[in-house]
Design a protein around this motif. Structure first.
Motif, short mmCIF file in Angstrom:
data_model
loop_
_atom_site.label_atom_id
_atom_site.label_comp_id
_atom_site.label_asym_id
_atom_site.label_seq_id
_atom_site.Cartn_x
_atom_site.Cartn_y
_atom_site.Cartn_z
N CYS A 138 0.83 -1.22 0.00
CA CYS A 138 0.00 0.00 0.00
C CYS A 138 0.86 1.26 0.00
CB CYS A 138 -0.97 -0.01 1.18
SG CYS A 138 -0.17 0.03 2.81
N LEU A 139 2.07 1.18 0.53
CA LEU A 139 2.96 2.35 0.56
C LEU A 139 3.50 2.68 -0.83
CD1 LEU A 139 4.96 1.57 3.82
CD2 LEU A 139 3.04 3.16 3.54
N LEU A 140 3.47 1.69 -1.73
CA LEU A 140 3.92 1.91 -3.10
C LEU A 140 2.77 2.34 -4.01
CD1 LEU A 140 6.43 -1.02 -3.42
CD2 LEU A 140 6.95 1.40 -3.70
N GLY A 141 1.64 2.69 -3.40
CA GLY A 141 0.50 3.17 -4.17
C GLY A 141 -0.41 2.07 -4.67
N LEU A 142 -0.16 0.83 -4.29
CA LEU A 142 -1.03 -0.28 -4.69
C LEU A 142 -2.26 -0.30 -3.79
CD1 LEU A 142 1.75 -2.96 -5.22
CD2 LEU A 142 0.56 -1.62 -6.97
N ASN A 143 -3.40 -0.58 -4.37
CA ASN A 143 -4.66 -0.55 -3.63
C ASN A 143 -4.88 -1.86 -2.89
OD1 ASN A 143 -5.24 2.06 -4.51
ND2 ASN A 143 -6.15 1.31 -6.39
N THR A 144 -4.05 -2.09 -1.88
CA THR A 144 -4.11 -3.32 -1.09
C THR A 144 -4.63 -3.10 0.33
OG1 THR A 144 -1.80 -3.00 -0.43
CG2 THR A 144 -2.21 -4.39 -2.37
N ASP B 63 -9.58 -1.16 2.81
CA ASP B 63 -10.72 -0.49 2.18
C ASP B 63 -10.58 -0.37 0.65
OD1 ASP B 63 -8.77 1.48 1.99
OD2 ASP B 63 -9.86 2.94 3.19
N GLY B 64 -9.58 -1.03 0.10
CA GLY B 64 -9.37 -1.00 -1.34
C GLY B 64 -8.57 0.20 -1.82
N LYS B 65 -8.06 0.98 -0.91
CA LYS B 65 -7.26 2.15 -1.26
C LYS B 65 -5.79 1.88 -0.96
CE LYS B 65 -11.15 5.19 -0.36
NZ LYS B 65 -11.69 6.24 0.49
N SER B 66 -4.97 2.91 -1.12
CA SER B 66 -3.54 2.78 -0.81
C SER B 66 -3.16 3.76 0.29
CB SER B 66 -2.70 3.04 -2.06
OG SER B 66 -2.59 4.43 -2.31
N ASN B 67 -1.94 3.62 0.74
CA ASN B 67 -1.32 4.57 1.66
C ASN B 67 -0.06 5.10 0.98
OD1 ASN B 67 -2.99 4.39 4.08
ND2 ASN B 67 -2.24 2.31 4.26
N ALA B 68 -0.17 5.51 -0.27
CA ALA B 68 0.98 5.92 -1.06
C ALA B 68 1.89 6.87 -0.28
CB ALA B 68 0.51 6.58 -2.35
N HIS B 69 3.16 6.51 -0.24
CA HIS B 69 4.17 7.28 0.50
C HIS B 69 5.09 7.93 -0.54
CE1 HIS B 69 7.55 8.17 3.13
NE2 HIS B 69 6.81 7.85 4.18
N ILE C 239 7.96 9.55 -0.63
CA ILE C 239 9.40 9.27 -0.68
C ILE C 239 9.65 7.84 -1.15
CG2 ILE C 239 11.52 9.09 0.68
CD1 ILE C 239 10.36 11.34 2.47
N ILE C 240 8.91 6.89 -0.62
CA ILE C 240 9.10 5.49 -1.01
C ILE C 240 8.80 5.32 -2.50
CG2 ILE C 240 8.19 3.15 -0.71
CD1 ILE C 240 7.78 3.91 2.29
N MET C 241 7.72 5.92 -2.96
CA MET C 241 7.37 5.81 -4.38
C MET C 241 8.44 6.43 -5.28
SD MET C 241 3.25 6.27 -4.25
CE MET C 241 3.14 6.26 -6.02
N ARG C 242 9.05 7.49 -4.82
CA ARG C 242 10.09 8.17 -5.61
C ARG C 242 11.27 7.24 -5.89
NH1 ARG C 242 12.13 12.77 -2.48
NH2 ARG C 242 9.91 13.20 -2.31
N TYR C 243 11.55 6.32 -4.96
CA TYR C 243 12.71 5.43 -5.11
C TYR C 243 12.33 4.02 -5.57
CZ TYR C 243 15.58 9.08 -3.23
OH TYR C 243 16.24 10.27 -3.07
#
Length: 162
Positions: free
Chosen positions: A7-13, A16-22, A24-28
């Motif tokens: 979920c931190l990588l933007g995946l809807n896991t 509630d079917g959403k993400s917790n996109a982070h 900084i983590i996504m940038r790398y």
């Protein structure tokens, strides 16, 4: 390699079917050193799914059958959470994992805090089920809310030497 709560990588896991996109983590993420995991999905739970919390204990207690993971609808999800950890251990056997960055407060991934089991959004000290297993296996655990760009760069630099 570094395990990351999917979920931190933007995946809807997320439950509630959403993400917790982070951010900084996504940038790398393009560095190819992250392995996204959702221990709850690995254990066979669907997305979306009812929210769940550890009742009367922590992830360690769940592993020792002293506590349970219960959904807010009353269903016992303990076996699915344990099954997810078995899959994580297979990943550890297959890849040189140096660290994991997990979503704080999750009943699977909480590193320092989890919800208190009352479904009232109150947190308490403790770790999730997956975090407990990974710590026992010697994996360095990092909570998403302690991630900085400097921390990611340190992890990536250390990971390149394994």
């Amino acid at each position: 390699m570094i395990l990351i709560s999917a979920c931190l990588l933007g995946l809807n896991t997320k439950y509630d079917g959403k993400s917790n996109a982070h951010e900084i983590i996504m940038r790398y993420s393009s560095h190819g050193r992250f392995i996204p995991v959702c221990p709850e999905q690995l254990g066979g739970l669907p997305t979306p799914r009812p929210p769940a919390e550890i009742i009367a204990g922590t992830g360690d207690d769940v592993l020792q059958s002293k506590a349970k993971v219960i959904a807010d609808n009353g269903h016992d999800l303990t076996q699915q959470f344990k099954a997810g950890t078995e899959q994580l251990l297979k990943i550890l056997d297959s890849f040189p994992i140096t660290a994991a960055i997990f979503k704080e407060r999750s009943p699977s991934c909480g590193v320092y805090q989890i919800y208190d089991g009352t479904f009232s959004h109150i947190t308490r000290f403790g770790q999730g089920v997956a975090t407990a297993v990974l710590r026992k296996a010697g994996v360095m655990m990092i909570a998403d809310d302690e991630v900085t760009e400097e921390k990611i760069l340190q992890l990536l630099a250390a990971d390149n030497f394994t």
